[in-house]
Design a protein around this motif. Structure first.
Motif, PDB file in Angstrom:
ATOM      1  N   GLN A 148      26.007   4.744  -1.740  1.00 22.28           N
ATOM      2  CA  GLN A 148      25.955   4.389  -3.157  1.00 22.28           C
ATOM      3  C   GLN A 148      24.534   3.992  -3.571  1.00 22.28           C
ATOM      4  OE1 GLN A 148      28.700   1.350  -4.386  1.00 22.28           O
ATOM      5  NE2 GLN A 148      28.206   1.611  -6.544  1.00 22.28           N
ATOM      6  N   ILE A 149      23.869   3.218  -2.735  1.00 21.16           N
ATOM      7  CA  ILE A 149      22.489   2.822  -3.034  1.00 21.16           C
ATOM      8  C   ILE A 149      21.604   4.051  -3.165  1.00 21.16           C
ATOM      9  CG2 ILE A 149      20.428   1.720  -2.051  1.00 21.16           C
ATOM     10  CD1 ILE A 149      22.449  -0.368  -0.797  1.00 21.16           C
ATOM     11  N   PHE A 150      21.701   4.969  -2.200  1.00 16.68           N
ATOM     12  CA  PHE A 150      20.808   6.127  -2.224  1.00 16.68           C
ATOM     13  C   PHE A 150      21.236   7.182  -3.235  1.00 16.68           C
ATOM     14  CE2 PHE A 150      19.253   4.038   1.510  1.00 16.68           C
ATOM     15  CZ  PHE A 150      17.893   4.166   1.310  1.00 16.68           C
ATOM     16  N   GLU A 151      22.465   7.153  -3.664  1.00 14.95           N
ATOM     17  CA  GLU A 151      22.866   8.014  -4.775  1.00 14.95           C
ATOM     18  C   GLU A 151      22.149   7.545  -6.041  1.00 14.95           C
ATOM     19  OE1 GLU A 151      24.481  11.017  -7.022  1.00 14.95           O
ATOM     20  OE2 GLU A 151      24.362  10.830  -4.846  1.00 14.95           O
ATOM     21  N   LEU A 152      22.045   6.235  -6.230  1.00 17.52           N
ATOM     22  CA  LEU A 152      21.315   5.699  -7.377  1.00 17.52           C
ATOM     23  C   LEU A 152      19.818   5.953  -7.243  1.00 17.52           C
ATOM     24  CD1 LEU A 152      23.260   2.338  -7.772  1.00 17.52           C
ATOM     25  CD2 LEU A 152      23.411   4.358  -9.257  1.00 17.52           C
ATOM     26  N   VAL A 153      19.277   5.792  -6.043  1.00 18.69           N
ATOM     27  CA  VAL A 153      17.852   6.058  -5.807  1.00 18.69           C
ATOM     28  C   VAL A 153      17.542   7.522  -6.105  1.00 18.69           C
ATOM     29  CG1 VAL A 153      16.081   6.215  -3.996  1.00 18.69           C
ATOM     30  CG2 VAL A 153      17.541   4.185  -4.149  1.00 18.69           C
ATOM     31  N   ARG A 154      18.441   8.393  -5.746  1.00 21.93           N
ATOM     32  CA  ARG A 154      18.246   9.833  -5.961  1.00 21.93           C
ATOM     33  C   ARG A 154      18.036  10.167  -7.438  1.00 21.93           C
ATOM     34  NH1 ARG A 154      21.094  13.986  -7.638  1.00 21.93           N
ATOM     35  NH2 ARG A 154      22.954  12.774  -8.015  1.00 21.93           N
ATOM     36  N   LEU A 155      18.587   9.364  -8.315  1.00 21.76           N
ATOM     37  CA  LEU A 155      18.490   9.611  -9.750  1.00 21.76           C
ATOM     38  C   LEU A 155      17.175   9.113 -10.355  1.00 21.76           C
ATOM     39  CD1 LEU A 155      22.133   8.599 -10.704  1.00 21.76           C
ATOM     40  CD2 LEU A 155      21.214  10.914 -10.381  1.00 21.76           C
ATOM     41  N   THR A 156      16.348   8.458  -9.555  1.00 20.61           N
ATOM     42  CA  THR A 156      15.077   7.941 -10.046  1.00 20.61           C
ATOM     43  C   THR A 156      14.185   9.085 -10.506  1.00 20.61           C
ATOM     44  OG1 THR A 156      15.249   6.149  -8.443  1.00 20.61           O
ATOM     45  CG2 THR A 156      13.090   6.522  -9.417  1.00 20.61           C
ATOM     46  N   PRO A 157      13.618   8.983 -11.697  1.00 21.87           N
ATOM     47  CA  PRO A 157      12.766  10.068 -12.184  1.00 21.87           C
ATOM     48  C   PRO A 157      11.430  10.110 -11.454  1.00 21.87           C
ATOM     49  CG  PRO A 157      12.752   8.254 -13.731  1.00 21.87           C
ATOM     50  CD  PRO A 157      13.747   7.900 -12.670  1.00 21.87           C
ATOM     51  N   SER A 158      10.824  11.285 -11.485  1.00 18.88           N
ATOM     52  CA  SER A 158       9.481  11.444 -10.931  1.00 18.88           C
ATOM     53  C   SER A 158       8.718  12.423 -11.814  1.00 18.88           C
ATOM     54  CB  SER A 158       9.539  11.973  -9.493  1.00 18.88           C
ATOM     55  OG  SER A 158      10.055  13.286  -9.472  1.00 18.88           O
ATOM     56  N   ALA A 159       7.415  12.493 -11.604  1.00 18.89           N
ATOM     57  CA  ALA A 159       6.592  13.410 -12.389  1.00 18.89           C
ATOM     58  C   ALA A 159       7.134  14.827 -12.247  1.00 18.89           C
ATOM     59  CB  ALA A 159       5.144  13.342 -11.916  1.00 18.89           C
ATOM     60  N   TRP A 160       7.332  15.471 -13.334  1.00 22.59           N
ATOM     61  CA  TRP A 160       7.847  16.840 -13.429  1.00 22.59           C
ATOM     62  C   TRP A 160       9.214  16.995 -12.759  1.00 22.59           C
ATOM     63  CZ3 TRP A 160       3.642  21.115 -13.265  1.00 22.59           C
ATOM     64  CH2 TRP A 160       2.600  20.771 -14.122  1.00 22.59           C
ATOM     65  N   ASN A 161       9.880  15.882 -12.510  1.00 24.91           N
ATOM     66  CA  ASN A 161      11.194  15.866 -11.885  1.00 24.91           C
ATOM     67  C   ASN A 161      11.175  16.517 -10.499  1.00 24.91           C
ATOM     68  OD1 ASN A 161      13.856  14.967 -12.076  1.00 24.91           O
ATOM     69  ND2 ASN A 161      14.579  17.010 -12.605  1.00 24.91           N
ATOM     70  N   LEU A 162      10.060  16.373  -9.793  1.00 23.61           N
ATOM     71  CA  LEU A 162       9.925  17.014  -8.484  1.00 23.61           C
ATOM     72  C   LEU A 162      10.622  16.246  -7.362  1.00 23.61           C
ATOM     73  CD1 LEU A 162       6.222  18.218  -8.619  1.00 23.61           C
ATOM     74  CD2 LEU A 162       8.306  19.558  -8.970  1.00 23.61           C
ATOM     75  N   GLN A 163      10.799  14.961  -7.504  1.00 24.83           N
ATOM     76  CA  GLN A 163      11.387  14.121  -6.460  1.00 24.83           C
ATOM     77  C   GLN A 163      10.847  14.506  -5.080  1.00 24.83           C
ATOM     78  OE1 GLN A 163      13.579  15.186  -8.970  1.00 24.83           O
ATOM     79  NE2 GLN A 163      14.142  13.251  -9.826  1.00 24.83           N
ATOM     80  N   PRO A 164       9.553  14.255  -4.848  1.00 27.87           N
ATOM     81  CA  PRO A 164       8.946  14.682  -3.593  1.00 27.87           C
ATOM     82  C   PRO A 164       9.274  13.780  -2.411  1.00 27.87           C
ATOM     83  CG  PRO A 164       7.342  13.486  -4.882  1.00 27.87           C
ATOM     84  CD  PRO A 164       8.597  13.601  -5.726  1.00 27.87           C
ATOM     85  N   TRP A 165      10.171  12.837  -2.593  1.00 24.21           N
ATOM     86  CA  TRP A 165      10.459  11.875  -1.541  1.00 24.21           C
ATOM     87  C   TRP A 165      11.643  12.303  -0.689  1.00 24.21           C
ATOM     88  CZ3 TRP A 165      10.030   9.904  -6.666  1.00 24.21           C
ATOM     89  CH2 TRP A 165      11.193  10.020  -7.428  1.00 24.21           C
ATOM     90  N   ARG A 166      11.604  11.825   0.517  1.00 26.12           N
ATOM     91  CA  ARG A 166      12.717  11.994   1.451  1.00 26.12           C
ATOM     92  C   ARG A 166      12.955  10.624   2.062  1.00 26.12           C
ATOM     93  NH1 ARG A 166      12.217  15.619  -1.306  1.00 26.12           N
ATOM     94  NH2 ARG A 166      11.988  17.820  -0.853  1.00 26.12           N
ATOM     95  N   PHE A 167      14.210  10.238   2.146  1.00 24.41           N
ATOM     96  CA  PHE A 167      14.563   8.938   2.694  1.00 24.41           C
ATOM     97  C   PHE A 167      15.255   9.114   4.032  1.00 24.41           C
ATOM     98  CE2 PHE A 167      14.269   8.190  -1.825  1.00 24.41           C
ATOM     99  CZ  PHE A 167      13.635   6.963  -1.888  1.00 24.41           C
ATOM    100  N   HIS A 168      14.901   8.248   4.951  1.00 22.79           N
ATOM    101  CA  HIS A 168      15.570   8.183   6.248  1.00 22.79           C
ATOM    102  C   HIS A 168      16.027   6.738   6.408  1.00 22.79           C
ATOM    103  CE1 HIS A 168      14.020  12.131   7.446  1.00 22.79           C
ATOM    104  NE2 HIS A 168      12.965  11.772   6.736  1.00 22.79           N
ATOM    105  N   VAL A 169      17.285   6.550   6.753  1.00 22.10           N
ATOM    106  CA  VAL A 169      17.821   5.206   6.927  1.00 22.10           C
ATOM    107  C   VAL A 169      18.099   4.999   8.411  1.00 22.10           C
ATOM    108  CG1 VAL A 169      19.661   3.593   6.310  1.00 22.10           C
ATOM    109  CG2 VAL A 169      18.830   5.237   4.622  1.00 22.10           C
ATOM    110  N   ILE A 170      17.473   3.973   8.958  1.00 23.80           N
ATOM    111  CA  ILE A 170      17.600   3.672  10.379  1.00 23.80           C
ATOM    112  C   ILE A 170      18.504   2.461  10.543  1.00 23.80           C
ATOM    113  CG2 ILE A 170      16.352   3.155  12.513  1.00 23.80           C
ATOM    114  CD1 ILE A 170      15.490   5.804  11.120  1.00 23.80           C
ATOM    115  N   THR A 171      19.598   2.646  11.289  1.00 22.15           N
ATOM    116  CA  THR A 171      20.495   1.529  11.602  1.00 22.15           C
ATOM    117  C   THR A 171      20.616   1.326  13.112  1.00 22.15           C
ATOM    118  OG1 THR A 171      22.417   3.010  11.477  1.00 22.15           O
ATOM    119  CG2 THR A 171      21.860   1.779   9.481  1.00 22.15           C
ATOM    120  N   ASP A 172      20.199   2.309  13.880  1.00 19.16           N
ATOM    121  CA  ASP A 172      20.284   2.238  15.330  1.00 19.16           C
ATOM    122  C   ASP A 172      19.274   1.219  15.867  1.00 19.16           C
ATOM    123  OD1 ASP A 172      21.181   3.588  17.977  1.00 19.16           O
ATOM    124  OD2 ASP A 172      18.967   3.604  18.058  1.00 19.16           O
ATOM    125  N   LYS A 173      19.755   0.282  16.687  1.00 17.97           N
ATOM    126  CA  LYS A 173      18.906  -0.802  17.196  1.00 17.97           C
ATOM    127  C   LYS A 173      17.712  -0.267  17.984  1.00 17.97           C
ATOM    128  CE  LYS A 173      18.951  -5.010  19.913  1.00 17.97           C
ATOM    129  NZ  LYS A 173      19.691  -5.947  20.723  1.00 17.97           N
TER     130      LYS A 173
END
Length: 106
Positions: free
Chosen positions: A37-62
Motif C-alpha cells: 500500500q505504501i509503495f502503491e502510493l509512492v508509485r503515484l508520485t509525479p516526476s518531470a515529464w512523468n518519467l518516474q525514473p526511480w526503482r525501489f527495492h525493499v529489504i526485510t531480510d536480516k
C-alpha cells in the motif's frame, strides 16, 4: 495500513522545524500488505515529464540488511528498521522505454 490522524495542521515552516530523525525502531515486522500500500502510493508520485525514473527495492531480510549496514557506514538504523527502502534511478530503462512513456509529439 494503520494510520494515526493528527488533528493539528502544520505549516510547512512548522513541519520542517519539528521533524527529527529516527534512530531506533519498534522491532515489529511490517506486513507485505502495508508495504504494498505504501509503495502503491509512492508509485503515484509525479516526476518531470512523468518519467518516474526511480526503482525501489525493499529489504526485510536480516542478512541483507547487515550487508547494507556495512555500505551505510555502519548506521545502526539500517539493521534495526523492520524494512529498508533503497531508491535508485534507472535512466537507461527510462530512455529504452521512452516511446511508451512520453506523450506523442513531445
Amino acid at each position: 495500513m494503520t494510520t494515526t490522524t493528527m488533528q493539528r495542521t502544520l505549516s510547512v515552516d512548522d513541519a520542517i522545524k519539528s521533524r527529527h530523525s529516527i534512530r531506533k525502531f519498534i522491532q515489529e515486522p511490517i506486513s507485505k500488505e502495508d508495504l504494498n500500500q505504501i509503495f502503491e502510493l509512492v508509485r503515484l508520485t509525479p516526476s518531470a515529464w512523468n518519467l518516474q525514473p526511480w526503482r525501489f527495492h525493499v529489504i526485510t531480510d536480516k542478512a541483507l540488511k547487515e550487508k547494507l549496514q556495512e555500505a551505510a557506514y555502519g548506521q545502526q538504523q539500517v539493521t534495526s528498521a523492520p524494512a529498508v527502502a533503497i531508491l535508485i534511478s534507472d535512466m537507461e530503462d527510462v530512455l529504452a522505454n521512452l516511446p511508451e512513456t512520453v506523450h506523442p509529439g513531445l
